[in-house]
Design a protein around this motif. Structure first.
Motif: not given
Length: 221
Positions: A23-25, A72-74, A4-5, A58-61
């Motif tokens: 990587t999972d965004f 990354v937008r979706a 978890n980054i 990667v938690n985008v928030d």
């Protein structure tokens, strides 16, 4: 094991230290992200290999700068990096597409699926690559050809019966056999010269044991 980054520095370190990075965004409020998360974790458990393949989330928030850097937008978006560069992108919760992309990445990393190394034929100690332990016909251990020798065969027979009869008619069979002239471990006398017409001929005479007893081994020498 999934990483978890937690910072941009950690992200850059992983990109630089692993050949392939999957990587999972995602976002905590994303339903499809939660739906495909078990598939991602299963792939991570199966294919993670230190220095070769690393799975990250990667938690985008929380890591907006990382998400913006890679456009990354979706959510969810899966990015597969090869030597720090994006090699493949999967958008949306699509398990078959994710599995196929990860399996392709495993090949890019030069690794094989777990258990593949056990599919080759086994080997036995001293055996050939096929695992067979057979030897060529007519060969003894050590690779030397085996040959039948009548001389050695009859010499063994004479020695055996000589020791047998010496011990049979003795009060102490063990001592008698040990001191017998048929015991091949007893030291032999030096060769005696052969006399021809009253003259001694040295060199090639057959060595005789005390008492004039000779075996085929004496004749062979």
């Amino acid at each position: 094991m999934t990483v978890n980054i937690s910072s941009s520095n950690e992200w850059q370190r992983i990109l630089g230290s692993s050949t392939v990075v999957v990587t999972d965004f995602y976002a905590d409020w994303c339903g499809p992200c939660k739906m495909i998360a078990p598939t991602f974790e299963s792939l991570s458990t199966k294919y993670s290999k230190p220095g070769k393949i690393t799975f990250c989330k990667v938690n985008v928030d929380n890591q907006q700068s990382i998400a913006q850097t890679h456009g990354v937008r979706a959510m969810p978006t899966f990015l597969i990096f090869k030597n720090g560069a994006v090699a493949e992108t999967i958008q949306g919760a699509n398990p078959p597409a994710l599995i196929a992309a990860v399996e392709k990445a495993v090949k890019l990393a030069g690794t094989s699926a777990p258990g593949a190394s056990f599919k080759t034929p086994g080997r036995t100690l001293g055996g050939s690559s096929s695992g067979a332990s057979t030897r060529r016909s007519g060969q003894a251990f050590g690779g030397q050809p085996w040959k039948f020798s009548p001389f050695h065969f009859f010499n063994v027979i004479i020695t055996f019966f000589g020791l047998y009869f010496v011990s049979l008619f003795s009060f102490d069979p063990y001592k008698a056999a040990e001191k017998s002239h048929f015991n091949v471990n007893n030291p032999r006398d030096p060769p005696r010269p052969i006399q021809v017409n009253g003259q001694k001929v040295s060199g090639q005479g057959a060595s005789a044991r005390p008492g004039g007893v000779r075996t085929l081994a004496d004749l062979g020498s």
